[in-house]
Scaffold this motif. Structure first.
Motif, PDB file in Angstrom:
ATOM      1  N   GLN A  71     -24.987   2.405   4.716  1.00 57.82           N
ATOM      2  CA  GLN A  71     -25.203   1.281   3.819  1.00 57.82           C
ATOM      3  C   GLN A  71     -25.246  -0.039   4.581  1.00 57.82           C
ATOM      4  O   GLN A  71     -26.016  -0.944   4.242  1.00 57.82           O
ATOM      5  N   THR A  97     -27.596  -0.124  -4.389  1.00 61.02           N
ATOM      6  CA  THR A  97     -26.357   0.633  -4.186  1.00 61.02           C
ATOM      7  C   THR A  97     -25.781   1.132  -5.502  1.00 61.02           C
ATOM      8  O   THR A  97     -25.187   2.216  -5.558  1.00 61.02           O
ATOM      9  N   THR A 101     -25.025   4.945  -6.078  1.00 63.05           N
ATOM     10  CA  THR A 101     -23.647   5.348  -6.368  1.00 63.05           C
ATOM     11  C   THR A 101     -23.561   6.245  -7.588  1.00 63.05           C
ATOM     12  O   THR A 101     -22.803   7.215  -7.602  1.00 63.05           O
ATOM     13  N   PHE A 110     -18.788   9.945  -5.255  1.00 60.82           N
ATOM     14  CA  PHE A 110     -18.306   8.651  -5.742  1.00 60.82           C
ATOM     15  C   PHE A 110     -17.611   8.786  -7.090  1.00 60.82           C
ATOM     16  O   PHE A 110     -16.600   8.121  -7.341  1.00 60.82           O
ATOM     17  N   PHE A 139     -20.283  -1.198   0.994  1.00 64.81           N
ATOM     18  CA  PHE A 139     -19.467  -0.568  -0.022  1.00 64.81           C
ATOM     19  C   PHE A 139     -18.066  -0.374   0.524  1.00 64.81           C
ATOM     20  O   PHE A 139     -17.824   0.430   1.407  1.00 64.81           O
ATOM     21  N   ILE A 185     -19.205  -0.868 -11.062  1.00 59.83           N
ATOM     22  CA  ILE A 185     -19.030   0.569 -10.846  1.00 59.83           C
ATOM     23  C   ILE A 185     -17.763   1.073 -11.526  1.00 59.83           C
ATOM     24  O   ILE A 185     -17.751   2.149 -12.153  1.00 59.83           O
TER      25      ILE A 185
END
Length: 225
Positions: A71, A97, A101, A110, A139, A185
């Motif tokens: 990443q 991302t 994810t 994840f 990340f 997230i």
């Protein structure tokens, strides 16, 4: 961190072990993962495993770090593509991302990481460390690379696009734009546990909204309606 004996292995064997780690840690969270399954998938003796790693946590965080390194490389690529526009880069990178994810090749990994987040895991994944000169976000917080030529973010940033200029200020900006990603997230997996589905597009829009608040501001100037 793996022991020196791991790094002395041939590339094929190292890849087998990493692939076994991915499979097992994608199957179940870290606490439920089995070293027996890892060595069976990798095709190595149990004694050899402990020559390479202290325990399953050691392997887990090493696998996690390999994801973060990829990443980090991608972050630099996006920055160069955007001609040094760090704000656009942060929004583009974290939008990518988010998709990776929740629906990419490591999505199950994840999910297990966030669903069973404990203090140690949170400590490794949350962008809580104060950024400092020479680092850049990825990340899980600022990432440090000895090969500066591959990860020299500061030299790629077009500071004429910003109202700030010092490395410290830019690091704080990147840190501030990374935090909404973690919130997005976390919210996704929390709502998923509740049975509420959210699309990738909705997540990306949520992140962009918060990122714009940071980059543009939310306070009206005098005279603005």
């Amino acid at each position: 961190m793996p022991k020196k004996t791991y790094f002395n292995l041939d590339e094929d064997k190292k890849l087998r072990i990493l692939n076994a780690a991915k499979e097992e840690f994608s199957r179940v969270p870290l606490l439920e993962a089995s070293i027996s399954n890892v060595i069976k998938i990798a095709g190595i003796p149990r004694g050899s495993f402990y020559q390479y790693f202290e325990n399953k946590e050691d392997l887990y965080f090493y696998y996690f770090d390999t994801i973060r390194q990829n990443q980090s490389k991608r972050f630099v690529e996006v920055l160069k593509q955007n001609h040094g526009d760090i704000v656009l880069t942060m929004k583009t990178f974290f939008s990518e991302t988010i998709a990776d994810t929740v629906s990419g090749e490591n999505a199950a990994f994840f999910k297990n990481a966030f669903v069973r987040m404990d203090f140690k895991m949170s400590n490794r994944m949350q962008p809580h460390h104060r950024p400092h000169s020479g680092s850049h976000p990825h990340f899980g917080g600022p990432f440090h690379q000895n090969q500066k030529s591959d990860f020299d973010v500061m030299s790629e940033i077009d500071r004429s696009l910003l109202t700030i200029s010092s490395d410290e200020e830019i690091n704080l900006l990147m840190f501030s734009l990374m935090s909404p990603f973690m919130k997005t997230i976390n919210d996704y997996f929390a709502k998923q546990r509740e049975g509420t589905e959210i699309s990738v597009e909705e997540l990306q829009k949520e992140y962009e909204t918060m990122a714009n608040w940071v980059a543009i501001g939310v306070t009206k100037r005098k005279g603005e309606s």
